[in-house]
Enzyme design. Structure first.
Site: not given
Ligand code: AP5
Length: 221
Positions: A13, A88, A127, A160, A171
């Site tokens: 994402k 979410r 990552r 991270r 997660r």
């Molecule tokens: P990346 O693009 O970073 O993946 P992502 O889908 O953004 O994954 P996240 O881990 O950031 O999602 P998340 O929802 O768990 O975390 P968030 O920060 O939102 O890609 C991942 C890796 O793969 C990278 O190394 C990239 O280079 C590689 N990659 C990407 N695409 C690729 C491809 N096609 N091929 C090969 N490699 C690839 O949230 C973190 C925490 O915050 C949550 O756990 C929660 O505690 C809190 N939080 C955030 N939002 C909320 C909410 N709305 N409500 C409540 N709590 C929340």
């Protein structure tokens, strides 16, 4: 144009949202990035959110709502936005609809990035994130040109704290538990599109761009 990117942790994402935002000249709003900024600044919100994030749990809806209200009050969202990591769950989807209704806005596309568990674990355990601009890299899939330095701004890369295998699995379990109602909600509203995100990032990007430029209804689910 207003786009929501849905998908499990590691679906890509953030990676896709950052590139798309540059391409479509729209702001990228990531609730994860906003929370991490608050944690690193030591704000009251960051202090309250930190523990939930480190355990792989969702931060309480009310805290996220306050944070987003502040973000939506900024003028750059008038042209649209790419929302990553929100909503979410069904409660957050309804809150978002209320917030946008007040701004007389709606959502154009909800794009579900479908990803398998093995791919998620491989991606997240490798990552690397830039501490300065937030760009994502991967030790194998997308290595930086220079070790531990960002290709775009030369910032220092870091791993991270929630990218440990145990927290990744937590997660993912939270995502599986919370997302089905959310997906059904957007499907019923005829806003949901599905893209296989297990493949190369460039290919996934091309599919998303083709979808938003041509409104490809064959991807509607
Ligand atoms: P990346 O693009 O970073 O993946 P992502 O889908 O953004 O994954 P996240 O881990 O950031 O999602 P998340 O929802 O768990 O975390 P968030 O920060 O939102 O890609 C991942 C890796 O793969 C990278 O190394 C990239 O280079 C590689 N990659 C990407 N695409 C690729 C491809 N096609 N091929 C090969 N490699 C690839 O949230 C973190 C925490 O915050 C949550 O756990 C929660 O505690 C809190 N939080 C955030 N939002 C909320 C909410 N709305 N409500 C409540 N709590 C929340």
């Amino acid at each position: 144009m207003r786009i929501i990117l849905l998908g499990p942790p590691g679906a890509g994402k953030g990676t896709q949202a950052k590139i798309l935002a540059g391409k479509l000249r729209l702001p990228h709003i990531s609730t994860g990035d906003l929370l991490r900024q608050n944690v690193s600044q030591g704000s009251e919100l960051g202090k309250q959110a930190k523990d939930f994030m480190n355990k792989g749990l969702l931060v309480p809806d009310e805290l996220i709502k306050e944070m987003l209200l502040q973000r939506f009050a900024q003028p750059d969202i008038s042209a649209g936005f790419i929302l990553d990591g929100y909503p979410r769950n069904l409660r957050q989807a309804k809150t978002l609809e209320e917030m946008l209704a007040r701004l007389k806005m709606g959502i154009d596309f909800v794009i579900d990035l479908k990803t398998s568990e093995a791919v998620i674990i491989q991606r997240l355990s490798g990552r690397l994130v830039c501490g300065a601009c937030g760009f994502n890299f991967h030790v194998k899939n997308m290595p930086p040109k220079k070790a531990m330095a960002c290709d775009h701004c030369q910032g220092q890369l870091y791993q991270r704290s929630d990218d440990k295998e145990e927290t990744i699995r937590k997660r993912l379990a939270v995502y599986v538990n919370e997302s089905s109602e959310l997906i059904e909600h957007y499907q019923a509203k005829k806003k949901l599109y599905s893209i296989c995100a297990d493949e190369d990032a460039q290919l996934v990007l091309e599919r998303i761009v083709a979808l938003v430029e041509n409104r490809n209804d064959s991807l509607k689910v």
